[in-house]
Write a protein that holds these residues in place. Structure first.
Motif, mmCIF file in Angstrom:
data_model
loop_
_atom_site.group_PDB
_atom_site.id
_atom_site.type_symbol
_atom_site.label_atom_id
_atom_site.label_comp_id
_atom_site.label_asym_id
_atom_site.label_seq_id
_atom_site.Cartn_x
_atom_site.Cartn_y
_atom_site.Cartn_z
ATOM 1 N N LEU A 30 0.777 -1.298 0.226
ATOM 2 C CA LEU A 30 -0.002 0.086 -0.004
ATOM 3 C C LEU A 30 0.788 1.336 -0.033
ATOM 4 C CD1 LEU A 30 -2.855 -1.012 2.504
ATOM 5 C CD2 LEU A 30 -2.865 -0.557 0.099
ATOM 6 N N PRO A 31 0.246 2.287 -0.505
ATOM 7 C CA PRO A 31 1.155 3.513 -0.553
ATOM 8 C C PRO A 31 1.401 4.105 1.109
ATOM 9 C CG PRO A 31 -0.919 3.767 -1.919
ATOM 10 C CD PRO A 31 -0.944 2.532 -1.021
ATOM 11 N N ASP A 33 1.112 6.735 2.746
ATOM 12 C CA ASP A 33 0.716 8.161 3.331
ATOM 13 C C ASP A 33 -0.231 7.910 4.515
ATOM 14 O OD1 ASP A 33 -2.153 7.984 2.613
ATOM 15 O OD2 ASP A 33 -1.577 8.626 0.636
ATOM 16 N N ALA A 35 -3.251 8.587 5.639
ATOM 17 C CA ALA A 35 -4.552 7.787 5.396
ATOM 18 C C ALA A 35 -4.747 6.491 5.307
ATOM 19 C CB ALA A 35 -5.480 8.632 4.219
ATOM 20 N N VAL A 36 -3.569 6.257 4.312
ATOM 21 C CA VAL A 36 -3.540 4.687 4.186
ATOM 22 C C VAL A 36 -2.947 3.969 5.479
ATOM 23 C CG1 VAL A 36 -2.295 3.076 2.566
ATOM 24 C CG2 VAL A 36 -3.187 5.243 1.634
ATOM 25 N N ARG A 37 -1.994 4.574 5.974
ATOM 26 C CA ARG A 37 -1.205 3.874 6.972
ATOM 27 C C ARG A 37 -2.397 3.839 8.164
ATOM 28 N NH1 ARG A 37 0.289 4.915 11.954
ATOM 29 N NH2 ARG A 37 -0.296 7.255 12.199
ATOM 30 N N LEU A 87 -10.847 1.318 1.029
ATOM 31 C CA LEU A 87 -9.632 1.616 0.423
ATOM 32 C C LEU A 87 -9.785 1.674 -1.409
ATOM 33 C CD1 LEU A 87 -7.262 -1.314 1.792
ATOM 34 C CD2 LEU A 87 -6.786 1.526 2.055
ATOM 35 N N ALA A 90 -11.944 5.248 -1.849
ATOM 36 C CA ALA A 90 -11.184 6.347 -1.358
ATOM 37 C C ALA A 90 -10.181 6.432 -2.481
ATOM 38 C CB ALA A 90 -10.651 6.372 -0.010
ATOM 39 N N GLU A 91 -9.968 5.580 -3.248
ATOM 40 C CA GLU A 91 -8.783 5.499 -4.380
ATOM 41 C C GLU A 91 -7.334 5.383 -3.801
ATOM 42 O OE1 GLU A 91 -9.848 8.860 -6.956
ATOM 43 O OE2 GLU A 91 -11.597 7.750 -7.905
ATOM 44 N N LEU A 92 -7.422 4.779 -2.680
ATOM 45 C CA LEU A 92 -6.129 4.429 -2.000
ATOM 46 C C LEU A 92 -5.597 3.147 -2.568
ATOM 47 C CD1 LEU A 92 -7.289 5.667 1.453
ATOM 48 C CD2 LEU A 92 -5.807 6.851 -0.090
ATOM 49 N N ALA A 93 -6.446 2.366 -3.193
ATOM 50 C CA ALA A 93 -5.846 1.117 -3.774
ATOM 51 C C ALA A 93 -6.720 0.868 -5.055
ATOM 52 C CB ALA A 93 -6.029 0.002 -2.874
#
Length: 128
Positions: A30-31, A33, A35-37, A87, A90-93
């Motif tokens: 995962l990225p 950042d 929010a992703v963390r 995920l 929210a366009e995190l994945a």
């Protein structure tokens, strides 16, 4: 050749553990950042705990204990699916990258929810 209940439980233990390993690897990709963390840690926790909790359910001392423990597995599996959805939405994945793991999560949810329902019905019948 019929598969015994014990064999089915062992297969599902292996399947949930393999799923947990895939969750760990997905989390690592995962990225990085904030929010992703935060969301990723929830995803990691629920996705790995479903395997540990299924294993605990297999060691239940009674039907009631099994139902209680498998209910936790159902909750953790559903929660993992929620974090997947979050995920992606929210366009995190990217959905196409997590889709196979989401599909496995949905299948596991169906399976453990079905097992809980069957055991609950059998337990109610036995108490009558």
């Amino acid at each position: 050749m019929a598969v015994s209940t014990l064999d089915e439980a062992n297969l599902l233990q292996n399947r949930t553990k393999a799923f947990a390993v895939r969750i760990i690897k997905a989390f690592a990709r995962l990225p990085k950042d904030e929010a992703v963390r935060v969301i990723g840690r929830q995803f990691l926790r629920s996705g790995t705990s479903l395997a540990a909790n299924y294993r605990a359910a297999c060691r239940a001392r009674s039907a009631a204990d099994f139902i209680s423990k498998i209910s936790v597995v159902v909750e953790e599996t559903d929660e993992t699916l929620f974090w997947f959805e979050l995920l992606v939405e929210a366009e995190l994945a990217k959905k196409n990258l997590v889709q196979p793991l989401m599909k496995e999560c949905q299948e596991l949810l169906f399976r453990v929810a079905r097992d809980r329902q069957a055991k609950s019905l059998n337990h109610q019948i036995a108490k009558s």
